[in-house]
Design a protein around this motif. Structure first.
Motif, PDB file in Angstrom:
ATOM      1  N   ASP A  36       0.755  -1.141   0.032  1.00 46.13           N
ATOM      2  CA  ASP A  36      -0.095  -0.005  -0.022  1.00 46.13           C
ATOM      3  C   ASP A  36       0.815   1.228  -0.091  1.00 46.13           C
ATOM      4  N   SER A  37       1.952   1.286   0.735  1.00 44.97           N
ATOM      5  CA  SER A  37       2.869   2.492   0.943  1.00 44.97           C
ATOM      6  C   SER A  37       3.546   2.546  -0.494  1.00 44.97           C
ATOM      7  N   VAL A  38       3.979   1.438  -1.219  1.00 47.51           N
ATOM      8  CA  VAL A  38       4.526   1.758  -2.455  1.00 47.51           C
ATOM      9  C   VAL A  38       3.628   1.953  -3.523  1.00 47.51           C
ATOM     10  N   ALA A  39       2.422   1.675  -3.355  1.00 51.22           N
ATOM     11  CA  ALA A  39       1.316   1.981  -4.324  1.00 51.22           C
ATOM     12  C   ALA A  39       1.140   3.571  -4.327  1.00 51.22           C
ATOM     13  N   ALA A  40       0.898   3.970  -2.945  1.00 50.93           N
ATOM     14  CA  ALA A  40       0.740   5.395  -2.882  1.00 50.93           C
ATOM     15  C   ALA A  40       1.906   6.420  -3.288  1.00 50.93           C
ATOM     16  N   ALA A  41       3.072   5.886  -3.192  1.00 45.31           N
ATOM     17  CA  ALA A  41       4.148   6.767  -3.592  1.00 45.31           C
ATOM     18  C   ALA A  41       4.502   6.291  -5.157  1.00 45.31           C
ATOM     19  N   THR A  42       3.794   5.559  -5.678  1.00 45.86           N
ATOM     20  CA  THR A  42       4.109   5.188  -7.375  1.00 45.86           C
ATOM     21  C   THR A  42       3.775   6.442  -8.158  1.00 45.86           C
ATOM     22  N   PRO A  43       4.730   6.971  -8.851  1.00 48.86           N
ATOM     23  CA  PRO A  43       4.310   8.406  -9.965  1.00 48.86           C
ATOM     24  C   PRO A  43       3.077   7.866 -10.725  1.00 48.86           C
ATOM     25  N   PRO A  44       2.236   8.702 -10.626  1.00 46.24           N
ATOM     26  CA  PRO A  44       0.832   8.471 -11.455  1.00 46.24           C
ATOM     27  C   PRO A  44       1.252   8.410 -12.983  1.00 46.24           C
TER      28      PRO A  44
END
Length: 727
Positions: free
Chosen positions: A383-391
């Motif tokens: 979830d943390s990585v997904a939230a920080a993934t560049p759009p």
């Protein structure tokens, strides 16, 4: 020169003023990443440099007992390495062991932050000073005139008092190796905490994995921190949503404990974790704990490792983790990643190196599930990585994940033995649907999820098929709407599985609603509407409404013949169903009407037609032979039916596996043909085995089980009679 001396200096500058002659010589030594050498050390090495101390350390008793062994007299040089993902509580275990060593065993405790070269060097030299190193020796080491690590270990080896040295956050083992900082000594014990799991980094050390907490202990952590926010049961639910990760539990408990104006309950907090802002909510607990160290935030702790990947030229590891973050925190078969489709995110030739890097840094782990090798990553991490993934990367990541899962699901699902790999794919399909709100991406993901549900259904895993199709339809409907063709198809698959689970009323309601909508929107001859009709007739026929089922089934046969053709597997499947649905009189009437016709349209010739066009081992062909044996039986041709169904049982077992549901259905027919031929005891024995099998696989209350049990009772009581042939 006259007047007052008014020189000023800033930062590290110096001003020299004199009224006479003076000769000054300065030597400057500069070290990257460190401040002024003598003054750049830690404030203390005698106390753990950590954030908040846990109120109670849960579920680490076995680890601490093993570490205690290294403190026993005469145990020699011991080095222990605590490894695990960020946030799992390695430092908390080290701190607890530090307290035990210093208070119970009288050890000198030395705590060094090994997160980077500067901190490690400064901390180790401070430890040497603590053990008696002279100022001149330390200055020479600082200035590079003598090897710093040798100086440190010279004094550690000669310490009058045994010590414990903790090297915390040693996530770059190369720093320890290159400087020779990690050694053993008979005068003390070394404890390392790290995210690096590979044994090659720690030769001679004893490795101990630190993982997430058991459910009860995780719940107790929340109750320790926020005792008035909820019960143990409520805390356990929240702990599950947090993946039982100690850092996340600590942050959540801290948040709950410090809500004063409008206190949250654990139920309320757990409900808020279901949304997209879960990571931000968890990190709000750090406001009262530590607002500076990124290791104390779930939204930032793993970014440290990702940054190191970029710095070391491993961008593929970052790309792979972002791809995994589109999927579920559940085991993912490695075969899913071993496909050319991954090339849009990272080269397939680099996938192995990328995965190895993630494993080495404890960002994922390998698990073996009955011989199936899988990668398993923690939910909060993903979830943390997904939230920080560049759009800008999301579209490619989503499309790649869809293609990888699409390739892992059979393109044309067929009946066969239970395949555990299919069930493992289900949560990943669902999370992929949950993470996208774009219509085209949702459609692609839903197609894969629905086909997976079909595959699960046709391997006899009806519960997983029902869960997968139902959840997929609900998730996709948020974006596509309930009347979208693909959503309706997924709902129809849900109804099919409800029927196989024995939930006839629910199945009928759902299939009727779906079919009515399809008829209104798509028309009676649409393949999806015909498919729903095929499913609905099964429910009606097994729920005491045979005539309505036969009428519907005949319309499906006609529709499929017109739209798909007479030899299409779906058309043949519907014709095969007629053999099972018609009464003896109806079968005889059809045979009389067909006369000498033994071509493709003859009802009793369906097995031969299936064999010719689909092959002898196709599931529809096997079902056709099974239902043909049933037709022979109700027509009074007991010997022919017995011979045929015996062979069907053998072929079912060979092709579909011994535990496939159709095996029990064929064996039930075989029990009846045996009894009809006078071998009643054999029939009873066969039926007893069928009842046991159905109770085990379907449960005692399932309709099929109840019917089988009633048939067994009739055979045992002597009340059973074979069907009379039509006149």
């Amino acid at each position: 020169m006259s007047g007052s001396m008014d020189g000023r200096a800033e930062d590290d500058g110096r001003v020299y003023q004199t009224t006479g002659d003076q000769h000054i010589t300065e030597h400057h030594h500069h070290y990257a990443g460190s401040g002024p050498a003598p003054g750049g050390g830690p404030d203390s090495v005698r106390r753990p440099a950590v954030g908040r101390t846990p109120l109670a350390l849960r579920d680490r008793g076995e680890v601490l007992a093993r570490l205690r062994e290294g403190l026993a007299p005469g145990r020699g040089a011991r080095t222990y390495v605590l490894h695990g993902m960020g946030g799992c509580g390695k430092t908390a275990v080290a701190q607890a062991f530090f307290d035990i060593a210093t208070t119970e065993y009288g050890r000198v405790g030395l705590w060094v932050n090994a997160a980077d070269r500067a901190a490690l060097r400064a901390g180790m030299l401070a430890a040497a000073a603590d053990r008696g190193a002279l100022d001149g020796e330390l200055l020479a080491a600082h200035q590079g005139h003598r090897p710093a690590a040798d100086l440190v270990w010279h004094y550690l080896d000669r310490s009058a008092v045994p010590w414990l040295l903790v090297l915390d956050n040693a996530d770059d083992p190369a720093i320890l190796r290159d400087g020779g900082w990690l050694r053993g000594s008979t005068r003390g014990t070394v404890l390392v905490t790290t995210r690096r799991a590979a044994a090659r980094w720690w030769p001679g050390a004893e490795l101990q994995h630190i993982g997430v907490l058991p459910r009860e202990d995780a719940a107790r952590v929340l109750c320790d921190l926020a005792p008035h926010s909820g019960t143990m049961a409520q805390a356990a639910e929240v702990a599950d949503r947090l993946g039982r990760l100690p850092l996340a539990l600590t942050l959540a408990g801290g948040f709950l404990a410090h809500q004063v104006i409008d206190p949250w309950t654990m139920d309320h907090y757990g409900g808020r974790l279901e949304g997209d802002g879960a990571v931000g909510l968890i990190d709000r607990g750090a406001d009262v704990l530590s607002a500076e160290d990124p290791r104390h935030l779930v939204g930032r702790t793993w970014q440290l490792t990702l940054d190191s990947f970029e710095a070391r030229g491993l961008p593929e590891a970052v790309a792979l983790l972002r791809l995994l973050a589109r999927l579920a925190p559940e085991p993912l078969p490695l075969s899913v990643l071993n496909r050319q489709d991954i090339g849009a995110v990272l080269p397939l030739t680099r996938a192995d190196a990328a995965l190895t890097a993630l494993l080495d840094h404890s960002l994922t782990q390998l698990v073996d599930l009955d011989g199936l090798r899988c990668a398993h990553s923690h939910g909060v991490l993903l979830d943390s990585v997904a939230a920080a993934t560049p759009p800008a990367d999301l579209a490619v990541l989503h499309a790649t994940a869809v293609r990888l899962l699409d390739a892992a699901v059979p393109s044309v699902p067929d009946a066969g033995p239970y395949d555990p790999r299919l069930r493992l794919l289900a949560p990943h399909c669902l999370v992929l649907l949950r993470r996208t709100t774009e219509p085209a991406g949702t459609e692609d993901a839903l197609r894969v999820a629905t086909r997976l549900a079909v595959a699960l259904h046709r391997t006899g895993d009806y519960l997983s098929a029902w869960e997968t199709a139902g959840a997929a339809a609900g998730l996709a409907a948020r974006t596509l709407g309930e009347e979208h063709r693909l959503v309706l198809a997924a709902r129809a698959r849900t109804g099919r599985s409800l029927f196989r689970l024995g939930r006839y009323e629910e199945a009928e309601r759902l299939l009727r609603r779906v079919r009515d909508t399809q008829l209104r929107l798509l028309g009676a001859d649409d393949p999806d509407a015909l498919d729903s009709g095929q499913g609905l007739q099964l429910v009606l026929g097994n729920n005491g409404r045979r005539e309505e089922a036969v009428t519907l089934l005949r319309s499906v046969v006609a529709g499929r013949q017109a739209v798909l053709g007479a030899r299409h597997p779906a058309t043949l499947r519907s014709r095969v169903s007629l053999l099972a649905m018609l009464s003896a009189a109806e079968i005889a009437a059809e045979a009389d009407a067909e006369g000498e016709d033994v071509g493709d349209n003859a009802l009793l010739a369906v097995p031969q037609v299936c064999t010719l066009h689909l092959g002898p081992d196709h599931a529809v062909t096997l079902s056709a032979r099974h239902n043909h044996a049933r037709a022979q039986f109700v027509l009074g041709r007991y010997r022919a039916a017995d011979d045929e169904v015996r062979q069907v049982v053998e072929d079912y077992r060979r092709v579909l596996g011994p535990d496939y549901p159709a095996v029990l259905a064929a064996r039930q027919l075989h029990a009846q043909t045996r009894a009809a031929l006078g071998y009643v005891d054999t029939g009873i024995e066969l039926m007893a085995e069928v009842v046991v099998g159905r109770e085990r696989s379907l449960g005692p209350a399932h309709h099929f089980t109840v019917v089988s049990r009633g048939l067994l009772e009739e055979l045992r009581s002597g009340r059973w009679r074979p069907p009379s042939p039509p006149e």
